[in-house]
Each structure stands twice: as structure tokens, then as C-alpha cells.
Write a protein that holds these residues in place. Structure first.
Motif, PDB file in Angstrom:
ATOM      1  N   SER A  98      32.615  32.081  12.099  1.00 64.30           N
ATOM      2  CA  SER A  98      33.368  30.749  12.694  1.00 64.30           C
ATOM      3  C   SER A  98      32.789  30.045  13.508  1.00 64.30           C
ATOM      4  N   ASP A  99      32.062  30.845  14.309  1.00 61.45           N
ATOM      5  CA  ASP A  99      31.563  29.971  15.808  1.00 61.45           C
ATOM      6  C   ASP A  99      30.057  30.021  15.546  1.00 61.45           C
ATOM      7  N   ARG A 100      29.971  28.222  15.848  1.00 55.72           N
ATOM      8  CA  ARG A 100      28.428  27.917  15.454  1.00 55.72           C
ATOM      9  C   ARG A 100      28.044  26.987  16.953  1.00 55.72           C
ATOM     10  N   GLU A 101      27.163  27.321  16.720  1.00 54.71           N
ATOM     11  CA  GLU A 101      26.151  26.315  17.377  1.00 54.71           C
ATOM     12  C   GLU A 101      24.748  25.195  18.175  1.00 54.71           C
ATOM     13  N   ARG A 102      25.123  24.357  18.217  1.00 60.07           N
ATOM     14  CA  ARG A 102      23.920  23.318  18.287  1.00 60.07           C
ATOM     15  C   ARG A 102      23.031  23.977  18.505  1.00 60.07           C
ATOM     16  N   LYS A 103      21.204  24.607  17.271  1.00 58.86           N
ATOM     17  CA  LYS A 103      19.914  25.023  18.494  1.00 58.86           C
ATOM     18  C   LYS A 103      18.951  24.185  18.158  1.00 58.86           C
ATOM     19  N   GLY A 104      18.829  22.612  18.827  1.00 59.14           N
ATOM     20  CA  GLY A 104      17.965  21.513  18.398  1.00 59.14           C
ATOM     21  C   GLY A 104      18.641  21.016  17.467  1.00 59.14           C
ATOM     22  N   SER A 105      18.038  20.446  16.588  1.00 60.96           N
ATOM     23  CA  SER A 105      18.739  19.348  15.513  1.00 60.96           C
ATOM     24  C   SER A 105      19.120  19.995  14.496  1.00 60.96           C
ATOM     25  N   ALA A 106      19.512  21.823  14.176  1.00 60.85           N
ATOM     26  CA  ALA A 106      20.425  22.437  13.806  1.00 60.85           C
ATOM     27  C   ALA A 106      21.655  23.147  14.606  1.00 60.85           C
ATOM     28  N   LEU A 107      23.052  22.539  13.487  1.00 62.07           N
ATOM     29  CA  LEU A 107      23.734  23.578  13.432  1.00 62.07           C
ATOM     30  C   LEU A 107      24.588  24.983  13.421  1.00 62.07           C
ATOM     31  N   LEU A 108      24.570  26.349  13.769  1.00 61.22           N
ATOM     32  CA  LEU A 108      24.504  27.518  12.785  1.00 61.22           C
ATOM     33  C   LEU A 108      24.981  27.770  13.797  1.00 61.22           C
ATOM     34  N   PRO A 109      26.372  28.879  12.198  1.00 57.04           N
ATOM     35  CA  PRO A 109      26.334  30.111  13.054  1.00 57.04           C
ATOM     36  C   PRO A 109      25.667  32.003  13.544  1.00 57.04           C
ATOM     37  N   TRP A 110      26.661  32.847  13.350  1.00 54.50           N
ATOM     38  CA  TRP A 110      25.460  33.841  13.373  1.00 54.50           C
ATOM     39  C   TRP A 110      25.424  34.870  11.749  1.00 54.50           C
ATOM     40  N   LEU A 111      24.477  34.997  11.574  1.00 57.20           N
ATOM     41  CA  LEU A 111      24.120  35.283  10.294  1.00 57.20           C
ATOM     42  C   LEU A 111      23.997  37.185  10.531  1.00 57.20           C
ATOM     43  N   TRP A 112      24.920  37.620   9.779  1.00 54.00           N
ATOM     44  CA  TRP A 112      24.733  38.641   9.686  1.00 54.00           C
ATOM     45  C   TRP A 112      24.539  39.620   8.170  1.00 54.00           C
ATOM     46  N   LEU A 113      23.529  40.268   7.963  1.00 53.01           N
ATOM     47  CA  LEU A 113      23.128  40.650   7.059  1.00 53.01           C
ATOM     48  C   LEU A 113      23.354  42.255   7.098  1.00 53.01           C
ATOM     49  N   PRO A 114      24.384  43.126   5.874  1.00 53.75           N
ATOM     50  CA  PRO A 114      24.171  44.595   5.739  1.00 53.75           C
ATOM     51  C   PRO A 114      23.050  45.978   5.741  1.00 53.75           C
ATOM     52  N   GLU A 115      21.948  44.907   5.303  1.00 53.12           N
ATOM     53  CA  GLU A 115      20.747  46.042   5.191  1.00 53.12           C
ATOM     54  C   GLU A 115      19.871  45.531   5.335  1.00 53.12           C
ATOM     55  N   VAL A 116      18.760  45.276   5.785  1.00 51.29           N
ATOM     56  CA  VAL A 116      17.236  44.955   6.365  1.00 51.29           C
ATOM     57  C   VAL A 116      16.281  45.971   6.995  1.00 51.29           C
ATOM     58  N   ASN A 117      15.305  46.472   6.078  1.00 49.60           N
ATOM     59  CA  ASN A 117      14.532  47.058   6.930  1.00 49.60           C
ATOM     60  C   ASN A 117      13.691  47.149   7.845  1.00 49.60           C
TER      61      ASN A 117
END
Length: 430
Positions: A408-427
Motif C-alpha cells: 500500500s505504500d509507494r515511493e517515487r523513484k525517478g519518473s516512476a511511482l511504485l509499491p513494493w512487489l512480493w513474489l511467493p516463489e522465485v528461483n
């Protein structure tokens, strides 16, 4: 200057446009913990496009005395240019002026003192650390004139601060991390030192992880790096060339229903926001991905014509370059939970801040492989230390099509406004 260009324009031109920019910047740079340079730069120039007999020529100059020669050269080069039959806009409206008068409050001595304070705090906290910093204030003006009657301009302001820190740990491991921010007016950046310092503090303890699949949490900057692999496929250029994986997916659900990505040229306090694009097309907020469905490709006049779609207000250029489609500001809709809740839910997983080699990913297929440059092990909902000598691999399109979580919390990094991303399974390969 603009009037001289108009007078020099050859008879029989189907259309022409003139793109004029001027600006002034004051960059302050610290290198190896010390003040390195103070400069003040001014620049200006104009580019001229001329369409004769259906073909477009282009030339540019930053020398006022050679304006007539520049127009003549653009006209002569048109015979070698591409055939372009689009019509230039005639009804451009300026949505806002991306200029904040507070930029005039930029105080060089205050900025230097603030940088010195951040560096002093970090060197006191981490003996042997090497810190580079930069602060820049700039103002400018853009003016666009075309043969359809458009004569429109805007002022812009830009302020940025960046910090990069390198620390060699006792075991010889070299840890580097960075942080930055940008605004339309001067802003307090003293917390950057604490953010970078906390990352380094967490890196002091080394942890090990075995190869396998793990939950992965990406902060906004890391999410932005990975999302860029996907978003590049929404540009009209690779779509027209047939090398975008999204070329035949318009209207199809390709991603998770939780994912909505917008191209937003109106993000508040972003120095990258614009009131109209570089060809005079009106800008607007548009969904690239709407609840997982591929919805819009971005296009300038040229590639809009090639694809048979309306231009989207995404043309970008400098005075010395031709226009091309470019994203204005990427915005990912937020989720419902704060990012700390994702950390607390992880039994054993990873928080990855920085990658090495992600830029070499296959943008056509979405396949990626990258080393974890700065990443932390999470055990029982708590970050316990830094992991190293690990690689992450997979397919970002498939990952974003599966189960995901967005903070729910987002940050603007450069020109992008983004949240954190959670992925359940990554190699992960250790």
C-alpha cells in the motif's frame, strides 16, 4: 530566433516544426568524501524538422548565427528521409507549468553544508567508508512551434540529490549502495544518509542460503528495474518491428489481476511530468495494463501512423534529436498491505535491493538472470543479514502473471511511482 526559422523555411514545405530548449543548471559534486566540483552550465539550441514531398529532414544548432543554414540543411536532407504522412497537431493545450518558483530558493552554501553533514554522519558511523554525493538545481524552458499554428511553451524546474556509498567489510567483501531523489523544488535529503547507513548495517552480518525457490520481496527501485523489462514491450517501436512480446496481446489478460500499470505524465512533484509532448500532442493518463489486461501501447506521431493508432502524447526529444516514443511516468497501483507485513509473513526468503546484470535480460521473451548485488535473508519475519554469491533467474512475464503482492505504500523513484512487489516463489542459485 523562431521568426528567423519561419522566414527561412522553403516554399512548398508540407509541414515543419521547431523545438527550442534553453536551460541552466548548477551541479554540486562530492567525490571520496570531499567537495569535488561546483559548476554552472547554460545551454540552448533548436531543432528543425521539415517535410518536403512527403519526406522529413532534420537539422539542429546551438549557434544563433547559423539558423538559416540549419533550415536549409534540414530541407536538403529531407530527400534522404523517411516517408511520413502524419499531420502535426493544431489544438495543443498546456495542462500545467512544471515549474516551481521555490527552485529559486536553491542555496549553494546550504546544499554543500547538508552534503558535508550526511558524509560526516556516515564516516563517523562506518570508518573507512567512501561516499560520493551530488546535488543539482536546474531550470529551463521548452518552446514548440509548428506549421499548424501551434506556438506553445512551458517552464520547468528540477532538483535532485544522490548518494553512493562504498564500504569494504572485514572479510574483504565490498558493499556498495546508493539512494536518490528528485523534485521540482529543493527538498531535504538528510535522511538519505540514514537509509544508506541502515542498509550497510544490515550487510555487516553475512548469511548463507541454499539453491532453491524462495519468496522474494522487491523494494520500489528494484521492482522498477524488473518491471522495465516488461514495460519496454509497450513501446510502439518494438511493437511495430514485431519484437515485442505484447505485440499481439492487446486486449488479452497476460498478467495478474492485481497489476495495473499506468503511463502518467502528471505525477505530482515529479520533474519528469510534462504539459504536452515534444510534438505538441496533448498528454493524458493511460492504462498500459489494466487489472492484468494489455490495454495501450505508447506512440509518437511517426509510429502511431505506422501502427494505425492515435498518438498517445509520448513523444520525447532533445533539440538535437528526432522525436521517439518514451514513457513519461510509470505508476503502479498500490495494494492493500504495508510492505512490512510482507516481511513479517516470510518464513525464509529474500529482500533484494540491487541487481547486477538485469539489464542483459531478454526483453522479447521476458527471461532474466541476474546476480543479487545487495540482498538480505529474511528468517521468521526478520532480516538477519546479507547474502552474497547468489543469482536469481526466471521469466518476469510469468512471475507477474501468477500470484503477486503489492504494498500500500509507494515511493517515487525517478519518473516512476511504485509499491513494493512480493513474489511467493522465485528461483535462487547459490
Amino acid at each position: 530566433m523562431i521568426e528567423r526559422v519561419k522566414k527561412a523555411m522553403p516554399a512548398g514545405a508540407k509541414w515543419f516544426d521547431i523545438y527550442h530548449v534553453e536551460g541552466r543548471s548548477t551541479p554540486v559534486k562530492f567525490r571520496n568524501n570531499r567537495l569535488h566540483s561546483l559548476t554552472e552550465n547554460e545551454n540552448s539550441g533548436l531543432g528543425v524538422r521539415v517535410n518536403l514531398n512527403g519526406r522529413t529532414g532534420f537539422s539542429s544548432t546551438n549557434d544563433e548565427s547559423s539558423i538559416e543554414k540549419t533550415v536549409k540543411l534540414a530541407a536538403e536532407l529531407s530527400s534522404f528521409g523517411e516517408t511520413e504522412n502524419f499531420i502535426l497537431p493544431a489544438d495543443t493545450t498546456s495542462r500545467f507549468d512544471p515549474y516551481d518558483p521555490a527552485i529559486e530558493s536553491f542555496d549553494l552554501q546550504h546544499e554543500i553544508a547538508s552534503c558535508e553533514k550526511v558524509i560526516e554522519e556516515l564516516t563517523g558511523r562506518f570508518p573507512g567508508i567512501t561516499v560520493d554525493m551530488g546535488v543539482t538545481s536546474s531550470t529551463g524552458k521548452v518552446r514548440l512551434v509548428n506549421s499548424s499554428g501551434v506556438d506553445i511553451s512551458y517552464r520547468e524546474s528540477y532538483y535532485s540529490a544522490s548518494l553512493s556509498a562504498t564500504l569494504v567489510l572485514k572479510d574483504g567483501t565490498r558493499v556498495e549502495t546508493w539512494e536518490g531523489s528528485s523534485h521540482t523544488k529543493p527538498a531535504d535529503f538528510l535522511n538519505m544518509g540514514a537509509i544508506v547507513g541502515d542498509r550497510l548495517e544490515m550487510a555487516m552480518t553475512g548469511r548463507k542460503i541454499e539453491s532453491g525457490t524462495y519468496p522474494l520481496l522487491l523494494p520500489p527501485s528494484a521492482f522498477g528495474s524488473m518491471l522495465g523489462i516488461v514495460i519496454s514491450g509497450f513501446n510502439a517501436v518494438p511493437v511495430w518491428k514485431g519484437i515485442s512480446p505484447m505485440a499481439d496481446k492487446k486486449g488479452s489478460r497476460v498478467f495478474s489481476e492485481r497489476l495495473t500499470v499506468k503511463d502518467n505524465p502528471l505525477i505530482e512533484d515529479s520533474p519528469y511530468s510534462i504539459p504536452f509532448d515534444s510534438e505538441g500532442v496533448n498528454v493524458y493518463v493511460k492504462d498500459l495494463i489494466n487489472r492484468g489486461v494489455v490495454e495501450t501501447f505508447i506512440a509518437d506521431l511517426k509510429y502511431g501512423e505506422k501502427l494505425g493508432i492515435a498518438p498517445t502524447g509520448n513523444s520525447s526529444r532533445g533539440y538535437s534529436s528526432l522525436p521517439s516514443p518514451s514513457f513519461t511516468g510509470i505508476e503502479v497501483e498500490a495494494g492493500t498491505d504495508i510492505h512490512e507485513s510482507f516481511i513479517s509473513s516470510i518464513k525464509r526468503g529474500i529482500v533484494a535491493h540491487q541487481f547486477i546484470g538485469l539489464g542483459q535480460s531478454n526483453t522479447i521473451t521476458g527471461d532474466f538472470s541476474a546476480s543479487l548485488d545487495l540482498a538480505y535473508l529474511v528468517e521468521d519475519g526478520r532480516i538477519t543479514g546479507r547474502i552474497k554469491d547468489c543469482m536469481i533467474n526466471g521469466n518476469i512475464i510469468r512471475l507477474l502473471a501468477g500470484e503477486i503482492g503489492l504494498s500500500s505504500d509507494r515511493e517515487r523513484k525517478g519518473s516512476a511511482l511504485l509499491p513494493w512487489l512480493w513474489l511467493p516463489e522465485v528461483n535462487i542459485t547459490a
